[in-house]
Design a protein around this motif. Structure first.
Motif, PDB file in Angstrom:
ATOM      1  N   LEU A  17       3.357  -5.254 -12.181  1.00 30.81           N
ATOM      2  CA  LEU A  17       3.036  -5.580 -10.683  1.00 30.81           C
ATOM      3  C   LEU A  17       1.725  -5.903 -10.546  1.00 30.81           C
ATOM      4  O   LEU A  17       0.611  -5.412 -11.278  1.00 30.81           O
ATOM      5  CB  LEU A  17       3.468  -4.362  -9.854  1.00 30.81           C
ATOM      6  N   TRP A  18       1.421  -7.142  -9.753  1.00 29.23           N
ATOM      7  CA  TRP A  18      -0.045  -7.683  -9.560  1.00 29.23           C
ATOM      8  C   TRP A  18      -0.424  -6.973  -8.205  1.00 29.23           C
ATOM      9  O   TRP A  18       0.101  -7.120  -7.178  1.00 29.23           O
ATOM     10  CB  TRP A  18       0.159  -9.142  -9.701  1.00 29.23           C
ATOM     11  N   LEU A  19      -1.445  -6.015  -8.390  1.00 34.35           N
ATOM     12  CA  LEU A  19      -1.911  -5.290  -7.367  1.00 34.35           C
ATOM     13  C   LEU A  19      -3.042  -5.947  -6.627  1.00 34.35           C
ATOM     14  O   LEU A  19      -3.936  -6.549  -7.224  1.00 34.35           O
ATOM     15  CB  LEU A  19      -2.413  -3.895  -7.595  1.00 34.35           C
ATOM     16  N   GLY A  20      -3.031  -6.069  -5.323  1.00 33.14           N
ATOM     17  CA  GLY A  20      -3.910  -6.897  -4.495  1.00 33.14           C
ATOM     18  C   GLY A  20      -3.393  -8.031  -3.770  1.00 33.14           C
ATOM     19  O   GLY A  20      -2.218  -7.911  -3.346  1.00 33.14           O
ATOM     20  N   ASN A  32      -7.909  -4.849  -7.689  1.00 31.45           N
ATOM     21  CA  ASN A  32      -7.157  -6.236  -8.089  1.00 31.45           C
ATOM     22  C   ASN A  32      -6.806  -5.914  -9.632  1.00 31.45           C
ATOM     23  O   ASN A  32      -7.912  -5.936 -10.384  1.00 31.45           O
ATOM     24  CB  ASN A  32      -8.133  -7.394  -7.769  1.00 31.45           C
ATOM     25  N   LYS A  33      -5.512  -5.797  -9.922  1.00 30.86           N
ATOM     26  CA  LYS A  33      -5.510  -5.220 -11.095  1.00 30.86           C
ATOM     27  C   LYS A  33      -4.026  -5.618 -11.668  1.00 30.86           C
ATOM     28  O   LYS A  33      -3.028  -5.486 -10.581  1.00 30.86           O
ATOM     29  CB  LYS A  33      -5.716  -4.048 -11.528  1.00 30.86           C
ATOM     30  N   ASP A  78       0.099   6.230  -5.821  1.00 32.09           N
ATOM     31  CA  ASP A  78      -1.320   6.417  -6.123  1.00 32.09           C
ATOM     32  C   ASP A  78      -1.792   5.236  -6.440  1.00 32.09           C
ATOM     33  O   ASP A  78      -2.853   5.173  -6.955  1.00 32.09           O
ATOM     34  CB  ASP A  78      -1.361   7.364  -7.449  1.00 32.09           C
ATOM     35  N   LEU A  79      -1.522   4.009  -6.014  1.00 32.60           N
ATOM     36  CA  LEU A  79      -1.788   2.717  -6.113  1.00 32.60           C
ATOM     37  C   LEU A  79      -3.085   1.915  -5.621  1.00 32.60           C
ATOM     38  O   LEU A  79      -3.745   0.930  -5.552  1.00 32.60           O
ATOM     39  CB  LEU A  79      -0.867   1.657  -6.533  1.00 32.60           C
ATOM     40  N   GLY A  80      -3.286   2.825  -4.371  1.00 30.82           N
ATOM     41  CA  GLY A  80      -4.425   2.438  -3.460  1.00 30.82           C
ATOM     42  C   GLY A  80      -3.928   1.815  -2.436  1.00 30.82           C
ATOM     43  O   GLY A  80      -2.774   1.495  -2.200  1.00 30.82           O
ATOM     44  N   SER A 100       0.966  -1.228  -0.196  1.00 35.14           N
ATOM     45  CA  SER A 100      -0.030   0.247   0.052  1.00 35.14           C
ATOM     46  C   SER A 100       0.863   1.257  -0.086  1.00 35.14           C
ATOM     47  O   SER A 100       0.349   2.109  -0.378  1.00 35.14           O
ATOM     48  CB  SER A 100      -0.959   0.032   1.232  1.00 35.14           C
ATOM     49  N   ALA A 101       2.161   1.072   0.430  1.00 38.37           N
ATOM     50  CA  ALA A 101       2.944   2.148   0.525  1.00 38.37           C
ATOM     51  C   ALA A 101       3.440   2.718  -0.974  1.00 38.37           C
ATOM     52  O   ALA A 101       4.180   3.808  -1.181  1.00 38.37           O
ATOM     53  CB  ALA A 101       4.042   1.798   1.441  1.00 38.37           C
TER      54      ALA A 101
END
Length: 408
Positions: free
Chosen positions: A174-177, A183-184, A151-153, A133-134
């Motif tokens: 990068l796989w976010l989540g 989730n993206k 700014d990725l949430g 998250s950072a």
């Protein structure tokens, strides 16, 4: 070999072969834990085959990456309010520089020390790291910040984050989540951090994407809740999906270019599957096998020849036929303790770290054979995997980064 040439190779390297030298990413150059090096130490301990050990200030689950004489390792303090990247001199085991960032918000994690689970990645010029998250940061080898994406949430899953970034050509992916909202897959320019493409998903996972060559073309493989999917790494477009996973997926995909087969595994006693690649759209009908309600898996396995090897969380190893899923052997007694580590393959040896920081080495063969069980000091813990480079093994524990080297 110059750095630019090697970076291009890393971006398109097949996952059944790897190069000696750098270990530039999570699970090595091809993301499969393979190395062509066969001169790695078999046995070690706190006072045996140790070149140096470096005290670590904070705990982390991430694995070191290596490029020439530089080692990069992420860490975070308890609670995750400070997260950072360390550059270590490979020859001496001494810290060269440290870059910390502050994070004032609260991010969930299963354990208050689990805020440095993602490994860094490098192409020899850029070092990209995900701090969850950072944000996502990029540094050069001198420690200069080149860009950042804050700014990725905010991740809100109770188990936190763990997916490591990968480098593909001139992009970092990068796989976010996982998260209820975010989730993206995100691809950014390696030079600037600007978004190249992003692909949203309904569900997430803790898996790190893997690039594989399928019928001469690159595909990005990723397991998530319910589906195993393939994407075009240049555009983020979904190419295919295969049903059969469950909602908790921790492992990275396994792939055999020789056989054109990919394997995905879920955790918490749920599904594992193998699928023949080459199709588009829904390729569930191409599944070669599907194991429902299997063992709990956190660490990723490995494909060696015609077999798939993995260790369940309890430490029990398994071997399956790649094409049929038939279990070749299962050891009733655990060779060691529980493990979250992923397998490293060196010749016919399989190395896996246990949570007590010991390492089991067993043979990649249809008949089980334990080759070594290397124990470290009392009180040591580890959820990391091994990194290898030029005959040396690097092990991150709760107290130290160890450089393991056989005396010559």
């Amino acid at each position: 070999m110059n750095r630019l040439c090697y970076a291009l190779i890393v971006g398109t390297l097949c996952t059944t072969c790897a190069m000696a030298g750098p270990w530039p990413a999570w699970r090595g150059p091809g993301g499969q834990g393979h190395t062509t090096e066969t001169d790695l130490p078999l046995e070690w301990g706190p006072n045996k085959n140790i070149r140096w050990k470096m005290p670590l200030k904070e705990f982390g689950n991430s694995t070191p990456i290596i490029w020439e004489n530089s080692i990069f390792l992420t860490e975070a303090n308890r609670g995750g309010s400070k997260r950072g990247l360390i550059c270590i001199d490979r020859t001496t085991g001494r810290e060269r520089w440290r870059r910390d960032i502050e994070f004032a918000e609260t991010e969930k994690a299963w354990n208050p020390t689990f805020y440095a689970s993602a490994s860094a990645v490098t192409d020899g010029r850029h070092v990209v790291v995900s701090y969850g998250s950072a944000g996502m940061y990029c540094y050069d080898f001198s420690g200069k910040e080149l860009w950042k994406r804050t700014d990725l949430g905010l991740w809100t899953h109770q188990f936190g984050n763990s997916a490591s970034p990968i480098i593909y050509g001139d992009t970092a992916i990068l796989w976010l989540g996982p998260d209820s909202k975010i989730n993206k897959l995100l691809a950014v320019k390696l030079a600037t951090g600007e978004t190249v493409w992003e692909t949203g998903e309904q569900s997430g996972s803790w898996s790190t994407p893997v690039v594989a060559k399928v019928d001469g073309k690159d595909q990005l493989l990723l397991g998530m809740s319910r589906f195993f999917k393939g994407y075009d790494p240049k555009t983020g477009k979904e190419l295919w999906r295969c049903d059969g996973l469950n909602e908790l997926c921790y492992t990275s995909a396994l792939f055999s270019e020789k056989h054109g087969i990919a394997v995905a595994m879920s955790g918490y006693n749920k599904d594992a599957l193998a699928v023949k690649l080459g199709g588009t759209g829904d390729i569930t009908a191409n599944r070669l096998w599907h194991h429902p309600r299997n063992t709990q898996r956190v660490g990723s396995g490995a494909i060696v020849g015609d077999y798939v090897y993995m260790l369940e969380e309890s430490g029990v190893p398994h071997c399956y036929e790649l094409k049929t899923g038939k279990e070749v052997w299962q050891v009733d007694q655990r060779p060691a303790g529980k493990t979250w580590s992923s397998i490293v393959v060196s010749g016919d040896r399989l190395y896996v770290v246990c949570q007590d920081a010991s390492t089991v080495v067993f043979k990649a063969a249809p008949k089980f054979e334990l080759l070594a069980h290397n124990k470290m000091g009392k009180g040591e813990r580890s959820n990391s995997s091994l990194a290898v480079s030029d005959g040396e093994i690097f092990l991150r524990t709760s107290q130290f980064l160890w450089c393991i080297s056989q005396k010559k």
